[in-house]
Scaffold this active site. Structure first.
Site, PDB file in Angstrom:
ATOM      1  N   ASP A 277      21.637  29.803  15.455  1.00 36.59           N
ATOM      2  CA  ASP A 277      20.389  29.069  15.273  1.00 36.59           C
ATOM      3  C   ASP A 277      20.481  27.792  16.121  1.00 36.59           C
ATOM      4  OD1 ASP A 277      17.923  28.207  14.553  1.00 36.59           O
ATOM      5  OD2 ASP A 277      18.237  28.340  12.389  1.00 36.59           O
TER       6      ASP A 277
HETATM    7  C1  BGC Z   1      14.973  27.623  13.203  1.00 39.59           C
HETATM    8  C2  BGC Z   1      14.892  29.037  13.702  1.00 39.59           C
HETATM    9  C3  BGC Z   1      14.089  29.079  14.975  1.00 39.59           C
HETATM   10  C4  BGC Z   1      14.736  28.149  15.983  1.00 39.59           C
HETATM   11  C5  BGC Z   1      14.030  28.126  17.324  1.00 39.59           C
HETATM   12  C6  BGC Z   1      15.427  26.655  14.274  1.00 39.59           C
HETATM   13  O1  BGC Z   1      15.261  25.352  13.848  1.00 39.59           O
HETATM   14  O2  BGC Z   1      15.829  27.558  12.091  1.00 39.59           O
HETATM   15  O3  BGC Z   1      14.301  29.857  12.731  1.00 39.59           O
HETATM   16  O4  BGC Z   1      13.975  30.386  15.446  1.00 39.59           O
HETATM   17  O5  BGC Z   1      14.737  26.843  15.461  1.00 39.59           O
HETATM   18  O6  BGC Z   1      12.912  27.355  17.281  1.00 39.59           O
END
Ligand code: BGC
Length: 871
Positions: A277
């Site tokens: 993530d």
């Molecule tokens: C989130 C993810 C997301 C990623 C990209 C993160 O903060 O937890 O779910 O896909 O950002 O934006």
């Protein structure tokens, strides 16, 4: 392309004083993050064979720097991953969100996951997946960063539950699998996220001062609840997986060898690639060895300094021998094979939009500040007629909780008075707040990365006005001070909301999770309902909400005649609601969670968020298998409205029989051995493969995988000397394992998916006035006297009828697999059918977890009182 103000996110969890950094605080006894090495090679499953052999051919031509380049993003705000352009492998565009295409123009803002789950409608869930996939393809995305099944929805206050489909592993699993199927059929790689235990937002992230919280989950609970949807996603061939921000049993998910190598890649046989993530990548070598294949967005967890744990560092780690080339080859092969698997080598559109600006021209490298400009937006409209699907989902999700005296539907001749600012779109515009981080006007989605820009928002008041032009609208959340006494025939419709989102933003004191006023409606919505009911004898409440609400202060008021949950309807909030309010369509949504009478009807571990601690916050899943209705049933606590509850304007009868299909043994038959996987040279490559190209014009903060000649040569010298200086983790090994007995196919042992019983359910619309759709839910009760403690009933499958006219019938078929009848045996480390030796399961059929009857077994021609016979 995916970006957001993640810098905020990186720090938001440390609002309190920084503590002493302890990388791994003690977790309570019994919760173990066991080591699992090495990372299993991908490519051993037959359906991936072709993609892997193409990948092998391409990867074997790559230089070291090309390989390390494609395993990482090129930096936050820069967009996308690195490429190997020389060989035709492009930068891949990874884009949110779980409900559409985020940060883009001309897209559809679909209803959120929680709304989609509330339809309990497999066909619609799939259709939404197809439409989301088409939109991502039209915009040139490679990887869709959804669906989300973690959080599973354990904590009603949890900030991101609404991105997923509801607080039950089977509902999450089936909805995710259908979404993935729909998306991937369009040639888009779907991402199942977040692995795992990300059940609250507070303290979710690692930062230099404090680790993210540890979700402490026991082996059986992990398998039977939290991993269950991931297994189903892998079973339908999901191409990528994203690790969660938090830790599990003390070890960060992005470098958790047991989770990634052991569970995901070996037991579940996952063949795609695993990404971190955003900004959760906290180590170079450890995360590579633990099975991570892609670091997003490439930076260290403090971004924008041009530093990465991979890229040039990964090149160095391979040259000096700390990361075996074998591991890098597998990382790269997994990424390239997935790209081939979904046909992205053949005329896949290139990204035609920018997440950073809506202007035609913009900075080509936004994080660099001084960047060349060029065209970044082509304004491609990908909406097609997807509004129809969005509207149908929004409509068929609307959940009628209460309808005293069949007060609903309304007649257009009735005098209507509408209260609540949520009836109308935000006057500043539906996209006025970045990442929807405000709750103003109609609430169509939560906030954070899981959103999309509205092309428009069809709000309820506009749709109601179309039918009742002289409706009176009080655009206020406080009941007007001087309000003329309504006539007894006047009907009040009160709109209330409850919002939540990602920890990167704080909205009205809620820093992601709903942590301010527990489950009260926002903006004093409950008081608005109560005050309205003091004046009006007929009140309808419409809730736009991320999850359960505390309805107790007004739900028993006889003047509150009807309650409808719209959940989070997306752009189609108006017509979808009006169709239900005025009876064009009967409501057919069902609750994807339980609504309790008191917050403390759930144990502390579920009811509350885990707060500040010195060191790592410990979130121990001490309730085990008992979340939502499982807990309430065990405690014999009657909820206000049970999981699965949802009324219709008509009534249905159900008639079910059970057909036995496959006889089951105690454990699944022995798995087949793994097939072969690509073979490459394991020699450390020449240092020159990582040298900067001469005369290369570097862009500030862009992340590259090259090294200075001196550094590369130095690393190579260490590598070929075979002096392994790296302090490898306990249990580290480089010898590939045959894989566990519970594995053997995508999603686990293939026999887990054998259908054991089929249950045709004949549904009849027994009403006389309204057509409607029925939800058929099947719950399993395990046999008595088995040596496992099991929840009283557990959802295992669901179906929905078409629209049935009064008197009409339809037969839908429920399927129960070996997996559905199994429990995870922690000693055998396998799925066990505890009733295989003649004990009887009960199959409960109904339209809510508290409205069930038993199905009869008729293979022998005798209905045996609703018990399943020996299997
Ligand atoms: C989130 C993810 C997301 C990623 C990209 C993160 O903060 O937890 O779910 O896909 O950002 O934006």
């Amino acid at each position: 392309m995916a970006y957001r103000s993640l810098v905020l996110g990186a720090f938001a969890s440390t609002s309190l004083a920084a503590s002493v950094v302890t990388p791994r605080d003690p977790v309570p006894p019994g919760f173990v993050a066991a080591p699992y090495y090495p990372a299993p090679h991908g490519g051993w499953i037959a359906s991936w064979e072709e993609a892997y052999s193409k990948a092998e051919a391409l990867v074997s031509q790559m230089t070291l720097a090309e390989k390390t380049n494609i395993t990482s993003g090129i930096g936050i705000f820069m967009g996308n991953t690195g490429s190997a352009e020389r060989l035709g492998f492009p930068r891949m565009c990874l884009q949110d969100s779980a409900l559409g295409v985020s940060s883009a123009d001309n897209v559809t803002a679909f209803p959120a996951g929680i709304t989609t789950g509330a339809t309990f409608d497999k066909k619609l869930i799939y259709a939404r997946g197809v439409a989301i996939g088409e939109e991502h393809r039209g915009k040139g995305t490679n990887v869709y960063l959804g669906p989300s099944v973690g959080p599973l929805g354990r904590k009603p206050l949890g900030g991101r539950n609404w991105e997923g489909f509801g607080s039950d592993p089977v509902l999450q699993a089936k909805a995710a699998a259908l979404t993935i199927k729909g998306v991937q059929e369009q040639g888009i790689i779907a991402t199942i996220k977040h692995l795992i235990g990300n059940e609250q937002e507070m303290y979710r992230m690692y930062n230099p001062f404090q680790p993210g919280y540890s979700a402490n989950i026991d082996d059986r609970t992990l398998h039977e609840l939290y991993l269950w949807p991931f297994a189903e996603a892998v079973h339908v061939g999901v191409g990528s997986a994203m690790t969660a921000y938090n830790a599990v049993n003390g070890s960060a998910c992005s470098q958790h060898s047991y989770l990634i190598n052991g569970l995901l890649k070996d037991e579940l046989g996952f063949q795609g690639f695993v990404m971190s993530d955003w900004l959760s990548h906290i180590s170079g070598v450890d995360s590579a060895l633990a099975g991570l294949d892609m670091n997003m967005p490439g930076d260290t967890n403090i971004p924008l300094f041009g530093f990465s744990n991979w890229h040039y560092e990964l090149s160095r780690s391979v040259l000096n021998g700390s990361v075996p080339l074998d591991r890098l080859n597998d990382m790269v092969t997994r990424i390239v094979a997935t790209w081939y698997k979904f046909g992205q080598d053949k005329d896949h559109p290139r990204p035609n939009f920018s997440s950073n600006t809506r202007d035609r021209d913009g900075l080509l490298y936004p994080a660099a500040l001084f960047s060349p400009k060029g065209q970044v937006n082509w304004f491609v409209n990908v909406q097609a007629d997807h509004y129809l699907i969005a509207r149908e989902v929004a409509q068929d999700a609307i959940t009628l909780l209460k309808n005293n005296g069949s007060f609903l539907p309304l007649a257009t001749s009735q005098s209507l008075h509408v209260f609540g600012t949520a009836a109308q779109v935000n006057p500043d515009g539906p996209n006025a707040c970045m990442n929807r981080a405000c709750n103003k006007g109609t609430l169509g989605m939560g906030w954070g990365s899981g959103v999309a820009d509205y092309p428009y928002l069809d709000d309820p008041i506009t749709a109601i006005r179309k039918r009742v032009p002289d409706v009176k609208f009080f655009n206020t959340d406080g009941f007007p001070w001087f309000h003329p006494t309504p006539s007894p025939d006047d009907v009040a419709i009160v709109f209330i909301t409850s919002d939540a989102g990602e920890n990167s933003f704080t909205v009205e004191g809620n820093n992601g999770d709903r942590n301010s006023a527990k489950l009260a409606a926002w903006h004093n919505g409950d008081e608005l309902v109560r005050k309205t009911a003091e004046k009006y004898s007929s009140v309808i409440v419409v809730a736009q909400t991320v999850g359960p609400l505390d309805l107790e202060s007004w739900i028993d008021n006889p003047r509150v005649k009807g309650v409808l949950f719209q959940h989070l309807p997306g752009q189609e909030a108006g017509e979808s609601l009006a169709n239900i309010l005025f009876g064009d369509v009967s409501p057919s949504g069902h609750l994807p969670y339980s609504i309790t009478k008191r917050a403390n009807d759930f144990p502390d571990s579920i009811a509350n968020l885990r707060g500040f601690a010195f060191g790592q916050v410990q979130d121990t899943f001490s309730e085990g298998l008992y979340i939502d209705y499982r807990w309430l049933n065990k405690q014999k606590t009657k909820p206000r409205f049970a999981f699965g509850h949802g009324l219709s304007y008509t009534n249905f009868s159900f008639d079910a029989t059970i057909e036995s299909v496959t006889r089951l043994s105690l454990v699944p038959p022995a798995r087949a051995p793994k097939g072969s996987t690509p073979v490459y040279s394991t020699e450390i490559p020449p240092a020159s493969e990582a040298y900067w190209p001469s005369g290369f014009n570097r862009i500030w903060r862009y992340l590259y995988s090259w090294l200075n000649k001196n550094d590369a040569d130095k690393a190579y010298a260490v590598g070929i000397a075979g002096v392994k200086k790296y302090n490898y983790p306990a249990g580290y090994s480089t010898v590939q394992k045959p894989g566990p007995a519970a594995g053997g196919g995508e999603g686990g042992n293939p026999a887990l998916w054998d259908v054991a019983f089929r249950v045709p359910v004949t549904v009849k619309n027994t009403g006389t006035e309204f057509s409607g759709r029925a939800s058929v839910q099947a719950y399993i009760q395990y046999p008595e006297g088995i040596p496992y403690d099991t929840p009283i009933v557990q959802l295992r499958d669901f179906e929905k009828t078409q629209v049935l006219a009064p008197g009409e019938t339809e037969t839908v078929t429920i399927e129960l697999t070996r997996r559905d009848l199994s429990v995870w045996d922690t000693e055998l480390q396998n799925w066990v059918v505890p009733g295989f030796d003649g004990k009887r399961y009960t199959v409960w059929i109904g339209d809510a977890s508290d409205r069930l009857f038993t199905a009869c077994y008729t293979d022998t021609g005798i209905c045996e009182g609703g018990k399943v016979p020996p299997v």
